[in-house]
Motif scaffolding. Structure first.
Motif, PDB file in Angstrom:
ATOM      1  N   GLN A 185      42.703  45.818  45.085  1.00  0.00           N
ATOM      2  CA  GLN A 185      41.620  44.750  44.860  1.00  0.00           C
ATOM      3  C   GLN A 185      40.914  43.665  45.927  1.00  0.00           C
ATOM      4  O   GLN A 185      42.213  42.897  45.943  1.00  0.00           O
ATOM      5  CB  GLN A 185      41.493  44.629  43.297  1.00  0.00           C
ATOM      6  CG  GLN A 185      40.289  43.894  42.774  1.00  0.00           C
ATOM      7  CD  GLN A 185      40.779  42.819  41.134  1.00  0.00           C
ATOM      8  OE1 GLN A 185      41.850  43.543  40.518  1.00  0.00           O
ATOM      9  NE2 GLN A 185      39.509  43.458  39.981  1.00  0.00           N
ATOM     10  N   VAL A 186      39.776  43.190  45.853  1.00  0.00           N
ATOM     11  CA  VAL A 186      39.391  41.460  46.481  1.00  0.00           C
ATOM     12  C   VAL A 186      38.666  40.587  45.219  1.00  0.00           C
ATOM     13  O   VAL A 186      38.321  41.412  44.437  1.00  0.00           O
ATOM     14  CB  VAL A 186      38.670  42.045  47.610  1.00  0.00           C
ATOM     15  CG1 VAL A 186      38.860  40.589  48.047  1.00  0.00           C
ATOM     16  CG2 VAL A 186      39.112  43.345  48.719  1.00  0.00           C
ATOM     17  N   MET A 229      41.520  53.890  45.573  1.00  0.00           N
ATOM     18  CA  MET A 229      40.679  53.386  44.830  1.00  0.00           C
ATOM     19  C   MET A 229      40.523  51.378  45.368  1.00  0.00           C
ATOM     20  O   MET A 229      40.655  50.667  44.691  1.00  0.00           O
ATOM     21  CB  MET A 229      40.859  53.193  43.342  1.00  0.00           C
ATOM     22  CG  MET A 229      39.589  52.898  42.503  1.00  0.00           C
ATOM     23  SD  MET A 229      38.263  54.004  42.362  1.00  0.00           S
ATOM     24  CE  MET A 229      38.899  55.727  41.530  1.00  0.00           C
ATOM     25  N   LEU A 230      39.322  51.120  45.852  1.00  0.00           N
ATOM     26  CA  LEU A 230      38.697  50.176  45.966  1.00  0.00           C
ATOM     27  C   LEU A 230      37.710  49.635  44.720  1.00  0.00           C
ATOM     28  O   LEU A 230      36.929  49.794  44.074  1.00  0.00           O
ATOM     29  CB  LEU A 230      38.258  50.261  46.979  1.00  0.00           C
ATOM     30  CG  LEU A 230      38.778  50.168  48.256  1.00  0.00           C
ATOM     31  CD1 LEU A 230      38.496  50.032  49.958  1.00  0.00           C
ATOM     32  CD2 LEU A 230      40.036  49.752  48.787  1.00  0.00           C
ATOM     33  N   THR A 231      38.256  47.963  44.295  1.00  0.00           N
ATOM     34  CA  THR A 231      37.762  47.802  43.371  1.00  0.00           C
ATOM     35  C   THR A 231      37.715  45.946  43.947  1.00  0.00           C
ATOM     36  O   THR A 231      38.673  45.739  45.237  1.00  0.00           O
ATOM     37  CB  THR A 231      37.960  47.518  42.391  1.00  0.00           C
ATOM     38  OG1 THR A 231      37.457  46.941  40.666  1.00  0.00           O
ATOM     39  CG2 THR A 231      40.033  47.361  41.920  1.00  0.00           C
ATOM     40  N   SER A 232      36.574  45.183  43.264  1.00  0.00           N
ATOM     41  CA  SER A 232      36.462  43.523  43.327  1.00  0.00           C
ATOM     42  C   SER A 232      35.553  43.151  42.412  1.00  0.00           C
ATOM     43  O   SER A 232      35.398  43.171  41.304  1.00  0.00           O
ATOM     44  CB  SER A 232      36.009  43.370  44.650  1.00  0.00           C
ATOM     45  OG  SER A 232      33.729  44.174  43.966  1.00  0.00           O
ATOM     46  N   ASP A 233      36.293  41.524  42.855  1.00  0.00           N
ATOM     47  CA  ASP A 233      35.272  41.368  41.826  1.00  0.00           C
ATOM     48  C   ASP A 233      33.262  40.831  41.429  1.00  0.00           C
ATOM     49  O   ASP A 233      33.040  41.698  42.974  1.00  0.00           O
ATOM     50  CB  ASP A 233      36.105  39.625  41.584  1.00  0.00           C
ATOM     51  CG  ASP A 233      37.094  38.953  41.227  1.00  0.00           C
ATOM     52  OD1 ASP A 233      38.022  40.566  40.751  1.00  0.00           O
ATOM     53  OD2 ASP A 233      37.936  37.762  41.721  1.00  0.00           O
ATOM     54  N   ASP A 234      32.972  40.787  40.283  1.00  0.00           N
ATOM     55  CA  ASP A 234      31.569  41.093  40.191  1.00  0.00           C
ATOM     56  C   ASP A 234      31.002  39.695  41.375  1.00  0.00           C
ATOM     57  O   ASP A 234      30.084  39.159  41.562  1.00  0.00           O
ATOM     58  CB  ASP A 234      31.240  40.440  39.184  1.00  0.00           C
ATOM     59  CG  ASP A 234      31.717  38.992  38.037  1.00  0.00           C
ATOM     60  OD1 ASP A 234      32.722  38.445  38.748  1.00  0.00           O
ATOM     61  OD2 ASP A 234      30.606  38.843  37.918  1.00  0.00           O
ATOM     62  N   SER A 276      37.926  55.515  47.235  1.00  0.00           N
ATOM     63  CA  SER A 276      36.782  55.958  46.437  1.00  0.00           C
ATOM     64  C   SER A 276      36.661  54.443  46.181  1.00  0.00           C
ATOM     65  O   SER A 276      37.376  52.975  45.992  1.00  0.00           O
ATOM     66  CB  SER A 276      37.265  56.234  44.964  1.00  0.00           C
ATOM     67  OG  SER A 276      37.464  57.376  44.735  1.00  0.00           O
ATOM     68  N   MET A 277      35.413  53.716  45.526  1.00  0.00           N
ATOM     69  CA  MET A 277      34.644  52.907  45.629  1.00  0.00           C
ATOM     70  C   MET A 277      34.549  52.497  43.706  1.00  0.00           C
ATOM     71  O   MET A 277      34.080  52.969  43.349  1.00  0.00           O
ATOM     72  CB  MET A 277      33.483  52.265  46.006  1.00  0.00           C
ATOM     73  CG  MET A 277      33.893  52.213  48.094  1.00  0.00           C
ATOM     74  SD  MET A 277      34.583  50.781  48.169  1.00  0.00           S
ATOM     75  CE  MET A 277      33.042  49.550  47.906  1.00  0.00           C
ATOM     76  N   GLU A 278      35.405  51.625  43.090  1.00  0.00           N
ATOM     77  CA  GLU A 278      35.016  51.806  41.984  1.00  0.00           C
ATOM     78  C   GLU A 278      34.132  50.664  41.100  1.00  0.00           C
ATOM     79  O   GLU A 278      32.933  49.572  41.212  1.00  0.00           O
ATOM     80  CB  GLU A 278      36.354  51.381  40.844  1.00  0.00           C
ATOM     81  CG  GLU A 278      36.320  51.057  39.172  1.00  0.00           C
ATOM     82  CD  GLU A 278      37.360  50.342  38.794  1.00  0.00           C
ATOM     83  OE1 GLU A 278      37.990  51.251  38.672  1.00  0.00           O
ATOM     84  OE2 GLU A 278      38.085  49.668  39.284  1.00  0.00           O
ATOM     85  N   THR A 279      32.523  51.127  40.969  1.00  0.00           N
ATOM     86  CA  THR A 279      32.132  50.233  40.204  1.00  0.00           C
ATOM     87  C   THR A 279      32.083  49.761  39.012  1.00  0.00           C
ATOM     88  O   THR A 279      30.530  49.215  38.389  1.00  0.00           O
ATOM     89  CB  THR A 279      30.673  51.389  40.215  1.00  0.00           C
ATOM     90  OG1 THR A 279      30.987  52.574  39.541  1.00  0.00           O
ATOM     91  CG2 THR A 279      30.306  52.095  41.112  1.00  0.00           C
TER      92      THR A 279
END
Length: 146
Positions: free
Chosen positions: A73-74, A108-113, A136-139
């Motif tokens: 996560q970023v 699984m890549l994810t980030s803040d809004d 994968s990119m988490e949406t």
């Protein structure tokens, strides 16, 4: 002859020939129904019972369970998280290199809004540089560090 006067030749010349479409539609539906019924009668599937041998796993062969994906996560401040653990970017690269040697690595890549797009791309480049193909990119929305 039978009490009806002969038709006028002028009336016959003024009448135009017309094509009736209703009988044509009836014929088309009849042909379609015939074709469908004919093709259904051709489909005869016969089953032959088979006794196939069962495969046994050799005792020396180890079955490896599929690995759970690692969540990277970023955050909006440029912080990186490895499965909810705050780490620096050089440590991300080190862990990715170690994780790439495992069987079937998944990320699984994810980030803040509000995360910076450049930081997310930098993380994706690090994953690809480690040689991990399944990314994968988490949406869905996640809070920072979760």
């Amino acid at each position: 002859m039978y009490g009806t006067p002969p038709p006028d030749l002028d009336d016959a010349a003024t009448k135009q020939a017309r094509i009736e479409i209703i009988p044509l539609i009836d014929v088309i539906f009849f042909l379609l129904a015939t074709f469908v019924l004919f093709t259904l009668s051709l489909d005869r599937t016969q089953i032959i019972p088979l006794n196939l041998p069962k495969v046994e796993t050799p005792p020396d062969r180890i079955i490896i369970e599929p690995a759970e994906p690692v969540y990277l996560q970023v955050s909006d401040r440029g912080n990186y998280y490895w499965d909810q653990e705050l780490i620096s970017f050089p440590e991300v690269k080190l862990r990715l290199a170690q994780y790439a040697t495992e069987h079937d690595p998944k990320i699984m890549l994810t980030s803040d809004d509000r995360a910076n797009y450049g930081d997310a791309i930098r993380l994706l480049d690090a994953v690809r540089a480690a040689g991990i193909d399944q990314v994968s990119m988490e949406t869905r929305f996640r809070r920072t560090g979760q």
